[in-house]
Design an enzyme around this catalytic site. Sequence first.
Site, PDB file in Angstrom:
ATOM      1  N   LYS A 183       0.829  -1.214   0.000  1.00  0.00           N
ATOM      2  CA  LYS A 183       0.000   0.000   0.000  1.00  0.00           C
ATOM      3  C   LYS A 183       0.860   1.260   0.000  1.00  0.00           C
ATOM      4  CE  LYS A 183      -3.639   2.307   2.668  1.00  0.00           C
ATOM      5  NZ  LYS A 183      -4.495   2.210   3.879  1.00  0.00           N
ATOM      6  N   ARG A 242      -4.848  -7.400  11.190  1.00  0.00           N
ATOM      7  CA  ARG A 242      -3.597  -6.614  11.160  1.00  0.00           C
ATOM      8  C   ARG A 242      -3.423  -5.872  12.481  1.00  0.00           C
ATOM      9  NH1 ARG A 242       0.422  -4.298   8.030  1.00  0.00           N
ATOM     10  NH2 ARG A 242       0.569  -2.019   7.937  1.00  0.00           N
ATOM     11  N   TYR A 274      -2.685   1.199  15.160  1.00  0.00           N
ATOM     12  CA  TYR A 274      -2.936  -0.229  14.979  1.00  0.00           C
ATOM     13  C   TYR A 274      -2.622  -1.038  16.232  1.00  0.00           C
ATOM     14  CZ  TYR A 274      -3.920  -0.075  10.000  1.00  0.00           C
ATOM     15  OH  TYR A 274      -4.507   0.149   8.783  1.00  0.00           O
TER      16      TYR A 274
END
Length: 332
Positions: A183, A242, A274
């Site tokens: 990405k 993730r 995250y």
Amino acid sequence: MEAQLFAGIDTVPDLSAELTLSEALDKYKEEESPNKKGSVQEMRRIEAWKKHPLAKLKLSLLTPQHFLAYRKERLKKVAKNTVRLDLSLISVLFKVAADEWGMPYLKNPVSLRKLSVSKGRDRRLKDEEGTRFERELLKCRNVMVRLIVAFAVHTAARQGEILRLQRADINLKRRTVIFRDTKNGDDRAVPLSRDALVIIEGLLNHHDGEQVFPITRDALVSAWRRILQRAEIKNFRFHDLRHEGTTRLFERGLTTMEVQKITGHKTLSMLLRYTQMNVDHVVDRLDATEPAKGLDRIAVAAFAMKPAAEAAACAETEEALPKTVVPFRARR
């Protein structure tokens, strides 16, 4: 219509010849989307837009009111960020149409007040959810789905990165894989845990194909939805694996730099989005790493002194402290 477009006129042409939103989306999909990193996701978004009633209207007839109404209804069904991406696509399309397709008369109808977007998801399965999820995952007849989910947690890799992984990207001797064209636009070499290595070795010995995980995205998504439905789990996405994997890397004691090397996050702020470490785990880590002796134990030793008068004496005079200790002083 083509002659009018390339003439660069600034007045509205014959409406009968003007593109509808659906036709403009097809043109955009053919000319613009293939050049983008997230082309697959954008093409799916385009197909969804083409099914909406607004897609039948000519571009110059679309107004901010149309998209205000769209936003209001759409927010009842999906998250703010999804709506933001939906509207962003239309906004970019109008800009391209005005700047590059010879339609300078078009006014962007999506210049709306920006939606506030949450700082990030913090979805981790609770204990009972995790039990149900694992039970239904093990029941999944497609073993490839089970292996992909496990590999995603071990590596914190994105779904697309896993599905694009090729045999040539594996280095068993160094215990690494290379995720290509990620990405962020870079290739990323990721070290493998022992469990992740077992998965890779098993797959390479199981088949001769180039794709390490030979399964289509549609098949994976369908299986994922069935697992969640049978486990009675809501609001849990594959991408949340993730988050789960990243958090577990921190919980295992890896440093920030080590985790960044694995996940590929460019900035610390993105990495922390995250990470949702369980506070109980942090407490356990603090206890496990508590020094057994030294200056950090002075406070504990001081309050463990008997009798209590000795502790009071220590507070009254600096001579009661070891000579190597400089007591903290209040700043003036």
